[in-house]
Design a protein around this motif. Structure first.
Motif, PDB file in Angstrom:
ATOM      1  N   GLY A 160     -70.914 -90.391   4.022  1.00  0.00           N
ATOM      2  CA  GLY A 160     -70.015 -91.473   4.444  1.00  0.00           C
ATOM      3  C   GLY A 160     -68.560 -91.041   4.348  1.00  0.00           C
ATOM      4  O   GLY A 160     -67.769 -91.259   5.271  1.00  0.00           O
ATOM      5  N   VAL A 161     -68.237 -90.394   3.238  1.00  0.00           N
ATOM      6  CA  VAL A 161     -66.861 -89.947   3.024  1.00  0.00           C
ATOM      7  C   VAL A 161     -66.522 -88.799   3.980  1.00  0.00           C
ATOM      8  O   VAL A 161     -65.488 -88.804   4.658  1.00  0.00           O
ATOM      9  CB  VAL A 161     -66.661 -89.520   1.545  1.00  0.00           C
ATOM     10  N   ALA A 162     -67.422 -87.822   4.058  1.00  0.00           N
ATOM     11  CA  ALA A 162     -67.133 -86.640   4.880  1.00  0.00           C
ATOM     12  C   ALA A 162     -67.016 -86.986   6.361  1.00  0.00           C
ATOM     13  O   ALA A 162     -66.220 -86.397   7.084  1.00  0.00           O
ATOM     14  CB  ALA A 162     -68.214 -85.590   4.660  1.00  0.00           C
ATOM     15  N   LEU A 163     -67.824 -87.948   6.801  1.00  0.00           N
ATOM     16  CA  LEU A 163     -67.802 -88.316   8.227  1.00  0.00           C
ATOM     17  C   LEU A 163     -66.819 -89.455   8.503  1.00  0.00           C
ATOM     18  O   LEU A 163     -66.739 -89.949   9.616  1.00  0.00           O
ATOM     19  CB  LEU A 163     -69.217 -88.732   8.685  1.00  0.00           C
ATOM     20  N   LYS A 164     -66.123 -89.907   7.459  1.00  0.00           N
ATOM     21  CA  LYS A 164     -65.177 -91.029   7.567  1.00  0.00           C
ATOM     22  C   LYS A 164     -65.855 -92.250   8.192  1.00  0.00           C
ATOM     23  O   LYS A 164     -65.376 -92.833   9.180  1.00  0.00           O
ATOM     24  CB  LYS A 164     -63.947 -90.631   8.388  1.00  0.00           C
ATOM     25  N   ALA A 165     -66.990 -92.621   7.609  1.00  0.00           N
ATOM     26  CA  ALA A 165     -67.778 -93.740   8.144  1.00  0.00           C
ATOM     27  C   ALA A 165     -67.074 -95.068   7.882  1.00  0.00           C
ATOM     28  O   ALA A 165     -66.274 -95.191   6.952  1.00  0.00           O
ATOM     29  CB  ALA A 165     -69.162 -93.750   7.487  1.00  0.00           C
ATOM     30  N   ASP A 166     -67.388 -96.068   8.714  1.00  0.00           N
ATOM     31  CA  ASP A 166     -66.840 -97.407   8.488  1.00  0.00           C
ATOM     32  C   ASP A 166     -67.594 -98.093   7.350  1.00  0.00           C
ATOM     33  O   ASP A 166     -67.011 -98.841   6.577  1.00  0.00           O
ATOM     34  CB  ASP A 166     -66.964 -98.240   9.760  1.00  0.00           C
ATOM     35  N   GLU A 167     -68.911 -97.881   7.296  1.00  0.00           N
ATOM     36  CA  GLU A 167     -69.706 -98.451   6.198  1.00  0.00           C
ATOM     37  C   GLU A 167     -70.877 -97.519   5.891  1.00  0.00           C
ATOM     38  O   GLU A 167     -71.311 -96.754   6.747  1.00  0.00           O
ATOM     39  CB  GLU A 167     -70.275 -99.833   6.564  1.00  0.00           C
ATOM     40  N   VAL A 168     -71.392 -97.619   4.660  1.00  0.00           N
ATOM     41  CA  VAL A 168     -72.634 -96.936   4.292  1.00  0.00           C
ATOM     42  C   VAL A 168     -73.662 -98.026   4.013  1.00  0.00           C
ATOM     43  O   VAL A 168     -73.400 -98.940   3.232  1.00  0.00           O
ATOM     44  CB  VAL A 168     -72.437 -96.061   3.025  1.00  0.00           C
TER      45      VAL A 168
END
Ligand code: ADP
Ligand code: ASP
Ligand code: MG
Length: 470
Positions: free
Chosen positions: A222-230
């Motif tokens: 989530g952090v590495a891909l700069k996700a909006d939500e996990v």
């Protein structure tokens, strides 16, 4: 377009039917304009069975290996035939599974002959659970005619230290590699499938990030891909006031702060890996725990601040099993600066995590809680380093039939009488408390009881604080 990392636990991918359902969910969101990265656990029960077979292999139980491998192959073949419709994809996935299972068989036979199972080789064996589930999920998504690619944690770029069994990701390097390897594919709309739980150290040797670690993989991605939500998809509606397996009337908590959720996870609410929130807290990425069986529900949203603060002091109660208590005592510890540090230094150097500590002002003893599986290692190392020989410790006693009960709630802070209410509830149930600790955060009061009494304590406190559904 939203980027979502979705993690599916062992129960969500327990059978071929469930995997089919997972593929339907994932592709529905992909169709609805989401970029999706999927993290998968091993099929339900597989990690436990791999640990067992590895331990038996060490004792040279070769017959068991043969039977185990046959059963494992069958379990995954069954899942393939229900999860995937296309015969062509079925064939391709079956070949991958076949190759992977043969590799596992060789590894187990090797352990059997050498008669040695190190933390390193154990990680290698348990990594096969996720290595076998991910290709099936990948096949089921392909079956829906979506472009998809699968990766092991190592291939995705998750790099950890060499603390086998509880490895820690090197977050900066990992983020860089994942961004480089996976982001371009995600941007193109490819559905990514990544094995949870497993990674590799800087030398490329397989590591695992601790039991329940797929949650951790999901937040790292989530952090590495700069996700909006996990999203952590699981078999319950969200984080509840307690384990619904103990109290069926437990309620779902729609909103929690990172801090509250961390207090619950650490104390084994089991709904999440204890270290999983670390990466997302820094980047402020919301995490949602939700049910694969009721995807229409929004589940529990974990964010920086809870939106609506309920007034109740106590929000939830958890029980953590599989722990042991150690009591270290010695007159030499009294008034001797650095004596506690010596004890914890021994534990730290031997990679033994201390979950809870309690000591009295007399300073003559210190009690702490560790994972039950670490007990032997802890006793032997304390004995070697500190016991007698003019040392500070004169006695070490242990109890391995205990459980920690953790009572949690942000509003406990500054509310008078919560502790007395908790302890009189336990006393009224006729149950003895072995150890108590309250962190100065005042978000959590934890205590230790005999494991056989744990469920009764949870029920009594849940009732006393009116946590059940109305
Ligand atoms: P997964 O296979 O999806 O990772 P886990 O078994 O690790 O699932 O975690 C989900 C389980 O956690 C639930 O089935 C539930 O019994 C248990 N659990 C314990 N405490 C709680 C809680 N407070 N809220 C929700 N689930 C809990
Ligand atoms: N399969 C691993 C375990 O059982 C990781 C996970 O399920 O999250 O611990
Ligand atoms: Mg889990």
């Amino acid at each position: 377009m939203k980027k979502i990392v979705m993690k599916f636990g062992g129960t969500s991918v327990g059978t071929g039917e469930n995997i089919r359902h997972v593929a339907e969910l994932v592709t529905k969101y992909a169709k609805d304009d989401c970029r999706v990265a999927v993290v998968v656990s091993a099929l339900a029960g597989v990690t436990n069975s791999l640990i067992e077979v590895a331990c038996r292999a060490k004792k040279s139980d070769e017959k068991h290996i043969e039977a185990f491998v046959k059963e494992l192959r069958q379990k995954h073949d069954d899942a393939i035939s229900t999860a995937i419709v296309s015969k062509e994809i079925q064939k391709e996935v079956t070949q991958i599974i076949e190759k992977t299972v043969s590799e596992l068989e060789k590894v187990l036979t090797g352990i059997c002959y050498v008669g040695d199972l190190t933390p390193k080789s154990k990680d290698y064996v348990v990594s096969f659970g996720e290595r076998l589930s991910a290709p099936i999920v990948w096949g089921a998504i392909r079956d829906h005619k979506f472009e998809t690619q699968y990766f092991t944690g190592k291939e995705a770029g998750i790099v950890t230290d060499s603390n086998f069994g509880e490895a820690n990701p090197l977050m900066n390097f990992t983020s860089h590699l994942i961004h480089e390897r996976l982001s371009p594919l995600l941007e193109k709309g490819v559905i990514l499938v990544v094995t949870g739980f497993i990674a590799a150290n800087q030398d490329g040797i397989v590591t695992t990030v601790g039991r329940g670690g797929s949650d951790y993989t999901a937040t790292i991605l989530g952090v590495a891909l700069k996700a909006d939500e996990v999203w952590i998809w699981t078999d319950v509606d969200g984080i509840m006031t307690t384990d619904p397996k103990i109290v069926p009337t437990a309620q779902m908590l729609p909103q929690l702060s990172y801090q509250e959720a961390a207090e619950m996870a650490i104390f084994g609410a089991k709904a999440m890996h204890p270290r999983a929130l670390g990466p997302v807290i820094k980047e402020n990425i919301p995490v949602r725990i939700r049910s694969v069986f009721h995807p229409e529900n929004q589940g529990t949203l974990i964010t920086k601040e809870p939106i609506a603060e309920p007034k109740e002091a106590v929000k939830a109660v958890a029980m953590i099993k599989d722990v042991a208590m150690l009591n270290v005592s010695g007159a030499g510890m009294v008034g001797a600066p650095g004596s506690y540090a010596k004890v914890f230094d021994v534990l730290g150097k031997n990679n033994i995590n201390v979950m809870m500590i309690s000591t009295a002002v007399s300073e003559a003893n210190i009690s702490f809680i560790i994972k039950r599986g670490m007990l032997g290692r802890a006793i032997s190392n304390i004995e070697i380093a500190l016991l007698d020989r003019g040392g500070i410790v004169s006695e070490v006693t242990t109890e391995d039939d205990v459980a920690v009960i953790a009572v949690m709630g942000a509003n406990m802070k500054g509310t008078l009488g919560v502790a007395s209410k908790i302890f009189s509830t336990v006393a009224n149930a006729g149950i003895n408390i072995r150890m108590i600790a309250q962190g100065s955060s005042e978000l959590n009061i934890s205590f230790v009881v005999k494991e056989k009494d744990g469920a009764a304590v949870v029920k009594a406190i849940h009732q006393e604080f009116h946590l059940s559904k109305a």
